[in-house]
Enzyme design. Sequence first.
Site, PDB file in Angstrom:
ATOM      1  N   CYS A   1     -73.551  20.051 -68.095  1.00  0.00           N
ATOM      2  CA  CYS A   1     -73.250  20.975 -69.186  1.00  0.00           C
ATOM      3  C   CYS A   1     -74.431  21.884 -69.454  1.00  0.00           C
ATOM      4  O   CYS A   1     -75.563  21.422 -69.647  1.00  0.00           O
ATOM      5  CB  CYS A   1     -72.924  20.155 -70.441  1.00  0.00           C
ATOM      6  SG  CYS A   1     -72.768  21.146 -71.935  1.00  0.00           S
ATOM      7  N   CYS A   2     -74.171  23.177 -69.472  1.00  0.00           N
ATOM      8  CA  CYS A   2     -75.170  24.146 -69.934  1.00  0.00           C
ATOM      9  C   CYS A   2     -74.411  25.275 -70.615  1.00  0.00           C
ATOM     10  O   CYS A   2     -73.198  25.200 -70.776  1.00  0.00           O
ATOM     11  CB  CYS A   2     -76.050  24.629 -68.790  1.00  0.00           C
ATOM     12  SG  CYS A   2     -75.307  25.847 -67.703  1.00  0.00           S
ATOM     13  N   GLY A   3     -75.103  26.307 -70.996  1.00  0.00           N
ATOM     14  CA  GLY A   3     -74.488  27.396 -71.753  1.00  0.00           C
ATOM     15  C   GLY A   3     -73.268  27.992 -71.084  1.00  0.00           C
ATOM     16  O   GLY A   3     -72.147  27.833 -71.539  1.00  0.00           O
TER      17      GLY A   3
END
Length: 104
Positions: free
Chosen positions: A9-11
Amino acid sequence: MKTVNIMLCCGAGMSSGFLAQKTRKAAKKRGIGGSIEARSESEISQYLDSIDILLLGPHYASFKEEMTEQAKPFNVTVDVIPQDIYGMLDGDGLLDFALAKLEA
């Protein structure tokens, strides 16, 4: 064959997308099945019932507690990807990290 379902998960899912790709290659070399995907933070809740571990980009470390609470009903392990693994896009290192967390 061992299987593991990992979500990164990242932006926007861009840098973690490259890391997921390298981690898939590392898993394939080792004969580990399952899935290794990257998604943006807004999409994670849709996948909690189908993953074993959720790994957050280092810049999302402040979300760890919130994500851990969200993932608890699904018995999903949540942790933050170490900066060195994330920065180097180290697929082997990430796979080792994820497997170690799942075995702990």
